[in-house]
Design an enzyme around this catalytic site. Structure first.
Site, short mmCIF file in Angstrom:
data_model
loop_
_atom_site.label_atom_id
_atom_site.label_comp_id
_atom_site.label_asym_id
_atom_site.label_seq_id
_atom_site.Cartn_x
_atom_site.Cartn_y
_atom_site.Cartn_z
N ARG A 230 0.63 -1.40 0.09
CA ARG A 230 0.31 0.52 0.11
C ARG A 230 0.87 1.24 -0.12
O ARG A 230 2.13 1.59 0.29
CB ARG A 230 -0.88 -0.17 1.62
CG ARG A 230 -1.60 -1.40 1.11
CD ARG A 230 -2.67 -1.55 0.05
NE ARG A 230 -3.67 -2.18 0.36
CZ ARG A 230 -3.68 -3.22 -0.57
NH1 ARG A 230 -2.42 -3.90 -0.80
NH2 ARG A 230 -4.81 -4.26 0.17
N HIS B 142 -1.07 -11.19 4.10
CA HIS B 142 0.08 -10.62 2.97
C HIS B 142 1.84 -11.21 3.99
O HIS B 142 1.52 -11.92 4.98
CB HIS B 142 0.73 -9.64 2.45
CG HIS B 142 -0.74 -9.28 1.99
ND1 HIS B 142 -0.87 -7.45 1.72
CD2 HIS B 142 -1.62 -9.60 1.47
CE1 HIS B 142 -2.04 -7.54 1.07
NE2 HIS B 142 -2.96 -8.34 0.74
N HIS C 201 -11.95 0.47 -2.86
CA HIS C 201 -11.62 -0.81 -2.80
C HIS C 201 -12.87 -2.40 -3.22
O HIS C 201 -14.54 -1.67 -3.24
CB HIS C 201 -11.99 -1.99 -0.71
CG HIS C 201 -10.71 -2.73 -0.95
ND1 HIS C 201 -11.64 -4.65 -0.81
CD2 HIS C 201 -9.97 -2.74 -1.07
CE1 HIS C 201 -10.72 -5.21 -0.95
NE2 HIS C 201 -9.15 -4.50 -0.74
N LYS D 224 -10.52 -2.03 8.21
CA LYS D 224 -9.80 -2.76 7.54
C LYS D 224 -8.22 -3.01 8.27
O LYS D 224 -7.27 -3.73 7.93
CB LYS D 224 -9.29 -2.71 5.94
CG LYS D 224 -10.66 -3.03 5.41
CD LYS D 224 -10.55 -2.93 3.93
CE LYS D 224 -10.33 -4.03 3.19
NZ LYS D 224 -8.83 -4.33 3.15
#
Length: 430
Positions: free
Chosen positions: A77, A109, A175, A185
């Site tokens: 991000r 991730h 999103h 989130k």
């Protein structure tokens, strides 16, 4: 639609961009309403923190000696982490850096490398604060919080739960299935255990027509994300809006849910653009680096294009994918498990089948591919790897656009989303 004259268009691609030649007439280019960077970024952040929405100022919430944990985005991000942290530390002069833990909200991730962390946070913060990568698969780092009314078993990071003061920092953009990023989130999936994330991203929730761009209320994923965050909420939250150059244009702070609603409304007015009818061919990106660093992430750009492509149309996606598929995670394995998008979707939606990590990205990808054919331009994957992911590889976007328009016929229409999912075009119902 045949044109001998062209106009050059820059697509967001990697860090340098990609220039393509497009017809000089009959092309619709859709970008967000441009907002310039805040004149005084630091001052904008300080103002938001000192005059928050539905909350006491941050300086009044933190006492000397308390343990403070701050959630920040991972390397995928484009969050301006250092700017946000610098402003926060300025209003907390009574807080020792040794009492501060920076939690990297990786979700599912991979953990971020030391070099990535230094690039994200700066050496000063690395040297003075604890920095921890959240690991959704490390059971020892998680604790059960409870169960939501919707049946989500909630496991969150122990460091988050043990802190005296919890703070989230993020940025808000549309999103593809959670409606908007940022806000809650940064707790879930950002700091959640794998089992919690798998439930939040199961086939039924992902398959809902309300699990899409720009929708939070009534979106089963975002509704549950808010419910999870409410079980261990931050005491303070900061979100920012960014422009194409990844510069801060506005800042929002205060109560997590209140400030996020304001931020989403601000971004929606910038990013959501109506078109009168769908297009035969749509060119998209995944907004350049770091968002287009792998094919998994590039599904977002394809989903943005799918909102305005005709049934049976063509989507051409340019994403650098310097990190490949990527090699980590289950995205590649899920893709290889079936011979076609239809077979993948049938497998994922099979009754009683347990949710697999990363299947949600494959589910969205397959839904897009059942609507339109998808061609991919990338430097990070071979043609064979692109085909194995069920896409058509291309070497040149200009040629692919020309060929697709020729096949579509003389009245073919073309749309370009140079910034990919930073712009969410939609077909007006009027």
């Amino acid at each position: 639609m045949v044109h001998s004259r062209t106009v050059r268009q820059r697509l967001d691609y990697g860090t340098t961009g990609l220039d393509v030649d497009l017809p000089d007439t009959g092309v619709t280019v859709i970008e967000p309403v441009y907002r310039p960077a805040a004149h005084d970024v630091h001052g904008t952040l300080l103002k938001a923190i000192r005059h928050p929405t539905d909350s006491a100022p941050l300086s009044a919430l933190v006492k000397p000696g308390q343990r403070v944990v701050i959630s920040v985005c991972d390397i995928t991000r484009a969050q301006p982490r250092q700017e946000c942290l610098k402003a926060m530390f300025e209003v907390l002069p009574h807080v020792q850096r040794a009492d501060v833990t920076i939690l990297i909200a990786t979700g599912t991730h991979r953990v971020n490398t030391e070099a990535e962390l230094e690039r994200m946070l700066g050496r000063d913060i690395m040297n003075t604060c604890r920095v921890i990568n959240h690991d959704s698969r490390d059971a020892g780092s998680l604790a059960r919080v409870g169960r939501t009314s919707n049946g989500v078993e909630v496991y969150l990071n122990r460091e988050w739960l043990a802190a005296d003061v919890r703070i989230t920092t993020g940025f808000v953009e549309p999103h593809f299935f959670a409606g908007f990023s940022g806000g809650p989130k940064m707790v879930a999936p950002g700091l959640a255990g794998l089992s919690t994330v798998l439930t939040l991203h199961d086939a039924e929730r992902i398959g809902s027509p309300y699990a899409t761009w720009g929708i939070t209320e009534g979106n089963p994923i975002h509704d549950d994300v808010r419910a999870v965050a409410a079980m261990a909420p931050p005491h303070f939250a900061i979100d920012v809006a960014l422009n194409r150059d990844q510069q801060i244009t506005a800042a929002f702070a205060g109560n997590l849910f209140a400030e996020h609603r304001v931020a989403c409304a601000h971004v929606k007015a910038t990013a959501m653009r109506a078109v009168p009818a769908p297009f035969d061919v749509v060119v998209t990106t995944n907004s350049g680096y770091p968002l287009d660093q792998n094919l998994y992430q590039a599904v977002k750009g394809m989903s943005a294009a799918a909102q305005v492509v005709k049934d049976g149309g063509v989507i051409i996606c340019a994403a650098e994918c310097r990190d490949g598929l990527p090699a980590h995670g289950s995205y590649g394995a899920v893709l290889k498990s079936q011979p076609s998008p239809r077979a993948l979707l049938d497998m994922i939606k099979a009754p009683g089948r347990p949710t697999q990590p990363d299947q949600w990205q494959v589910q969205v990808q397959a839904q897009v591919q059942l609507k339109a054919s998808v061609q991919v331009k990338t430097h990070g994957l071979s043609h064979e790897e692109v085909r194995a992911a069920h896409f058509k590889p291309i070497d040149d976007v200009t040629d692919a656009v020309r060929d697709s328009l020729l096949r579509a016929g003389v009245s073919a229409t073309l749309c370009v989303l140079p910034q990919g999912p930073q712009t969410i075009a939609y077909v007006s119902q009027e």
